[in-house]
Design a protein around this motif. Structure first.
Motif, mmCIF file in Angstrom:
data_model
loop_
_atom_site.group_PDB
_atom_site.id
_atom_site.type_symbol
_atom_site.label_atom_id
_atom_site.label_comp_id
_atom_site.label_asym_id
_atom_site.label_seq_id
_atom_site.Cartn_x
_atom_site.Cartn_y
_atom_site.Cartn_z
ATOM 1 N N LEU A 232 37.251 15.167 -9.144
ATOM 2 C CA LEU A 232 36.401 16.068 -9.623
ATOM 3 C C LEU A 232 35.143 16.533 -8.926
ATOM 4 C CD1 LEU A 232 36.062 18.217 -12.199
ATOM 5 C CD2 LEU A 232 35.103 16.191 -13.385
ATOM 6 N N VAL A 233 35.098 17.746 -8.493
ATOM 7 C CA VAL A 233 34.025 17.931 -7.707
ATOM 8 C C VAL A 233 32.915 18.854 -8.455
ATOM 9 C CG1 VAL A 233 35.047 17.166 -5.540
ATOM 10 C CG2 VAL A 233 35.117 19.588 -6.300
ATOM 11 N N ALA A 234 33.248 19.912 -9.279
ATOM 12 C CA ALA A 234 32.501 20.600 -9.878
ATOM 13 C C ALA A 234 33.194 21.040 -11.519
ATOM 14 C CB ALA A 234 32.475 21.889 -9.148
ATOM 15 N N ALA A 235 32.239 21.473 -12.089
ATOM 16 C CA ALA A 235 32.697 21.801 -13.501
ATOM 17 C C ALA A 235 31.819 22.708 -14.132
ATOM 18 C CB ALA A 235 33.013 20.553 -14.311
ATOM 19 N N ILE A 236 32.362 23.686 -15.046
ATOM 20 C CA ILE A 236 31.321 24.596 -16.002
ATOM 21 C C ILE A 236 31.967 24.528 -17.172
ATOM 22 C CG2 ILE A 236 30.842 25.935 -13.710
ATOM 23 C CD1 ILE A 236 32.597 28.206 -15.149
ATOM 24 N N GLY A 259 31.429 26.799 -2.361
ATOM 25 C CA GLY A 259 31.818 27.689 -3.326
ATOM 26 C C GLY A 259 32.535 27.293 -4.513
ATOM 27 N N SER A 260 32.219 25.985 -4.721
ATOM 28 C CA SER A 260 32.841 25.485 -5.705
ATOM 29 C C SER A 260 32.451 26.259 -7.226
ATOM 30 C CB SER A 260 32.791 24.099 -6.131
ATOM 31 O OG SER A 260 31.569 23.651 -6.018
ATOM 32 N N ILE A 261 31.183 26.521 -7.481
ATOM 33 C CA ILE A 261 30.905 26.869 -8.805
ATOM 34 C C ILE A 261 31.072 28.451 -8.762
ATOM 35 C CG2 ILE A 261 28.817 27.608 -9.988
ATOM 36 C CD1 ILE A 261 29.593 24.599 -10.298
ATOM 37 N N SER A 262 31.138 29.052 -7.537
ATOM 38 C CA SER A 262 31.515 30.505 -7.439
ATOM 39 C C SER A 262 33.019 30.651 -7.937
ATOM 40 C CB SER A 262 31.269 30.859 -6.124
ATOM 41 O OG SER A 262 29.791 31.009 -5.586
ATOM 42 N N LEU A 263 33.779 29.846 -7.410
ATOM 43 C CA LEU A 263 35.111 29.870 -7.630
ATOM 44 C C LEU A 263 35.424 29.669 -9.308
ATOM 45 C CD1 LEU A 263 38.195 29.888 -6.882
ATOM 46 C CD2 LEU A 263 38.195 27.439 -6.578
ATOM 47 N N LEU A 264 34.736 28.780 -9.771
ATOM 48 C CA LEU A 264 34.773 28.537 -11.453
ATOM 49 C C LEU A 264 34.369 29.738 -11.939
ATOM 50 C CD1 LEU A 264 33.761 24.721 -11.640
ATOM 51 C CD2 LEU A 264 35.871 25.540 -12.063
ATOM 52 N N LEU A 265 33.289 30.250 -11.565
ATOM 53 C CA LEU A 265 32.692 31.499 -12.178
ATOM 54 C C LEU A 265 33.621 32.553 -12.157
ATOM 55 C CD1 LEU A 265 29.020 31.480 -11.385
ATOM 56 C CD2 LEU A 265 29.896 31.573 -13.708
ATOM 57 N N TRP A 266 34.180 32.926 -10.908
ATOM 58 C CA TRP A 266 35.126 33.979 -10.861
ATOM 59 C C TRP A 266 36.300 33.533 -11.700
ATOM 60 C CZ3 TRP A 266 35.835 38.683 -10.087
ATOM 61 C CH2 TRP A 266 37.327 38.968 -9.914
ATOM 62 N N THR A 267 36.929 32.529 -11.905
ATOM 63 C CA THR A 267 38.081 32.284 -12.756
ATOM 64 C C THR A 267 37.524 32.569 -14.067
ATOM 65 O OG1 THR A 267 38.704 30.411 -11.211
ATOM 66 C CG2 THR A 267 39.362 30.392 -13.544
ATOM 67 N N SER A 268 36.506 32.160 -14.629
ATOM 68 C CA SER A 268 35.863 32.490 -15.937
ATOM 69 C C SER A 268 35.966 34.010 -16.264
ATOM 70 C CB SER A 268 34.583 31.872 -16.208
ATOM 71 O OG SER A 268 34.491 30.491 -15.885
ATOM 72 N N ILE A 269 35.369 34.619 -15.140
ATOM 73 C CA ILE A 269 35.140 36.145 -15.287
ATOM 74 C C ILE A 269 36.581 36.762 -15.371
ATOM 75 C CG2 ILE A 269 34.883 38.271 -14.099
ATOM 76 C CD1 ILE A 269 32.506 36.672 -12.499
ATOM 77 N N CYS A 270 37.817 36.405 -14.949
ATOM 78 C CA CYS A 270 38.865 36.740 -14.950
ATOM 79 C C CYS A 270 39.489 36.466 -16.488
ATOM 80 C CB CYS A 270 39.870 36.278 -13.872
ATOM 81 S SG CYS A 270 39.815 36.903 -12.418
ATOM 82 N N ARG A 271 39.210 35.355 -16.822
ATOM 83 C CA ARG A 271 39.605 35.051 -18.321
ATOM 84 C C ARG A 271 38.872 35.930 -19.251
ATOM 85 N NH1 ARG A 271 42.061 30.120 -19.399
ATOM 86 N NH2 ARG A 271 42.511 29.074 -17.457
ATOM 87 N N LYS A 276 39.323 40.860 -22.766
ATOM 88 C CA LYS A 276 38.514 42.014 -23.209
ATOM 89 C C LYS A 276 37.185 41.471 -23.818
ATOM 90 C CE LYS A 276 41.947 44.807 -21.844
ATOM 91 N NZ LYS A 276 41.683 45.304 -20.532
ATOM 92 N N LEU A 277 36.588 40.855 -22.992
ATOM 93 C CA LEU A 277 35.109 40.157 -23.282
ATOM 94 C C LEU A 277 34.050 40.599 -22.482
ATOM 95 C CD1 LEU A 277 35.905 36.810 -24.892
ATOM 96 C CD2 LEU A 277 35.365 38.847 -26.339
ATOM 97 N N THR A 278 32.981 40.966 -22.835
ATOM 98 C CA THR A 278 32.116 41.274 -21.586
ATOM 99 C C THR A 278 31.694 39.742 -21.305
ATOM 100 O OG1 THR A 278 30.869 42.955 -22.792
ATOM 101 C CG2 THR A 278 29.697 41.553 -21.452
ATOM 102 N N PHE A 279 31.686 39.478 -19.869
ATOM 103 C CA PHE A 279 31.297 38.249 -19.331
ATOM 104 C C PHE A 279 29.657 38.351 -18.748
ATOM 105 C CE2 PHE A 279 30.438 34.891 -15.954
ATOM 106 C CZ PHE A 279 31.179 33.840 -16.686
ATOM 107 N N ASP A 280 28.817 37.291 -19.558
ATOM 108 C CA ASP A 280 27.407 37.211 -19.380
ATOM 109 C C ASP A 280 27.122 35.906 -18.597
ATOM 110 O OD1 ASP A 280 24.666 37.076 -20.042
ATOM 111 O OD2 ASP A 280 24.936 38.051 -21.967
ATOM 112 N N PHE A 281 26.349 36.277 -17.497
ATOM 113 C CA PHE A 281 25.863 35.149 -16.760
ATOM 114 C C PHE A 281 24.950 34.286 -17.383
ATOM 115 C CE2 PHE A 281 28.402 37.553 -13.982
ATOM 116 C CZ PHE A 281 28.909 36.698 -12.943
ATOM 117 N N ASP A 282 24.455 34.803 -18.504
ATOM 118 C CA ASP A 282 23.435 34.180 -19.203
ATOM 119 C C ASP A 282 21.838 33.812 -18.679
ATOM 120 O OD1 ASP A 282 23.296 33.188 -21.959
ATOM 121 O OD2 ASP A 282 23.825 31.277 -21.539
ATOM 122 N N GLY A 283 21.547 34.664 -17.904
ATOM 123 C CA GLY A 283 20.222 34.964 -17.248
ATOM 124 C C GLY A 283 20.023 34.023 -16.315
ATOM 125 N N PHE A 284 18.599 33.958 -15.885
ATOM 126 C CA PHE A 284 18.293 33.108 -14.647
ATOM 127 C C PHE A 284 16.908 32.869 -14.787
ATOM 128 C CE2 PHE A 284 18.553 37.556 -13.821
ATOM 129 C CZ PHE A 284 17.394 37.928 -13.159
#
Length: 333
Positions: A232-236, A259-271, A276-284
């Protein structure tokens, strides 16, 4: 486990007769849920409520705690937004605004006296006039969001080319698993903190209880990225409610693919788009995080912050900030 395709992964007093009976979007989020607040505040929260004929037409939860010197009401750990939730009314725009102002004002009047009150409002709350009229300071924060009606292909095309490239590269080396257990996630998170000589900013107990709760309630999940050797190298961690999915937590080893976190984020966006949910990156909260998230081609969305400070607390904070590093990032750009 699944891998990712080359282009993307698989995916005045209110009038009772006029209170809207139609289901309409409100600002009630997962962060308003009593079970979430019970855990995040360890039971130290209350709720201002406005009723009409025994029906709740407005509510606003708030945390309350005492420090050695101060009584404060701030956002609890891992709770990104709160603010008022108000039942809509029918009628003209002016009437709707009067309704929101009246109900919000009566909610504000129930808030406790404290040295410092601060909340970030859900992005669906697009004005804070009632707070300003009651002496609160209003400021702008920002998040990135992807609308639920955006096709996955279009979302992929909106990515910055660098972001697309690192996701493609990571997908060739890593495998995504959506069945990461809370125990494994928390152990991984703690190990990465220890490797960087850091402590848990949210509190280990609160995080552990929240992670277990949202997984058990099926209002969130943990995704892991694994190298070819099974490590396991990255998790969200992501959570959702009836309208939005939120990027909540992440962790990676120091030598994980860039790109591990980017890949996990893209996977989450697709989900999120599949649901049919808005994807919110939750601020910065830093320029580096802003630069990272801006590569996902999402829409920059304003979130309003409301704050009221006691005189002594304000003076103390001003003195502290006077000696803070000049490069500290302020989210209200």
């Amino acid at each position: 486990m699944s891998t990712v395709k080359d282009w993307a992964p698989s995916v005045q007093q209110p009038d009772a007769a006029r209170i809207s009976q139609e289901p309409a979007p409100t600002a009630h989020s997962i962060f308003h849920e009593p079970w979430w607040l019970d855990i995040a505040t360890q039971g130290n929260w209350q709720r201002a409520v406005v009723k009409l004929n025994d029906k709740v037409i407005g509510e606003m939860p708030y945390a309350i705690r005492r420090t050695r010197l101060w009584r404060v009401s701030h956002l609890p750990p891992l709770t990104r937004t709160l603010g008022p939730v108000i039942a809509p009314v029918t009628g003209s725009a002016a009437r709707q605004q009067r309704h929101r102002l009246d109900v919000t004002a009566r909610l504000i009047d129930q808030l406790p006296e404290c040295d410092s009150f601060f909340q970030v409002l859900d992005p669906r709350v697009d004005d804070a006039l009632a707070f300003a009229l009651r002496g609160f300071s209003v400021s702008a924060r920002y998040t990135y969001r992807i609308a639920p009606d955006v096709p996955a292909e279009e979302a992929w095309a909106r990515l910055d080319s660098k972001t697309r490239n690192v996701i493609r590269s990571a997908s060739h080396e890593l495998t995504i698993d959506a069945d990461l257990t809370p125990e494994a996630f928390l152990a991984f998170y703690d190990a990465n903190l220890a490797a960087r000589s850091r402590t848990n900013a949210y509190g280990s107990t609160v995080m552990r209880e929240l992670v277990n709760a949202f997984v058990e309630r099926k209002t969130g999940m943990l995704l892991g990225a694994y190298a070819s050797n099974g490590q396991l190298v990255a998790a969200i961690g992501i959570v959702w409610d009836h309208q939005s999915m939120y990027y909540l937590l992440s962790s990676r080893t120091h030598d994980a693919h860039c790109g591990s976190i980017s890949l996990l984020l893209w996977t989450s966006i697709c989900r999120a788009l599949d649901r049919k949910l808005t994807f919110d990156f939750d601020g910065f909260s830093s320029p580096s995080t802003f630069n990272f998230l801006s590569g996902f081609g999402a829409t920059l969305t304003q979130r309003l912050g409301v704050e009221r400070l006691g005189t002594l607390y304000l003076l103390t904070r001003t003195v502290k900030r006077r000696f803070a590093p000049a490069h500290v990032f302020a989210p209200n750009l």
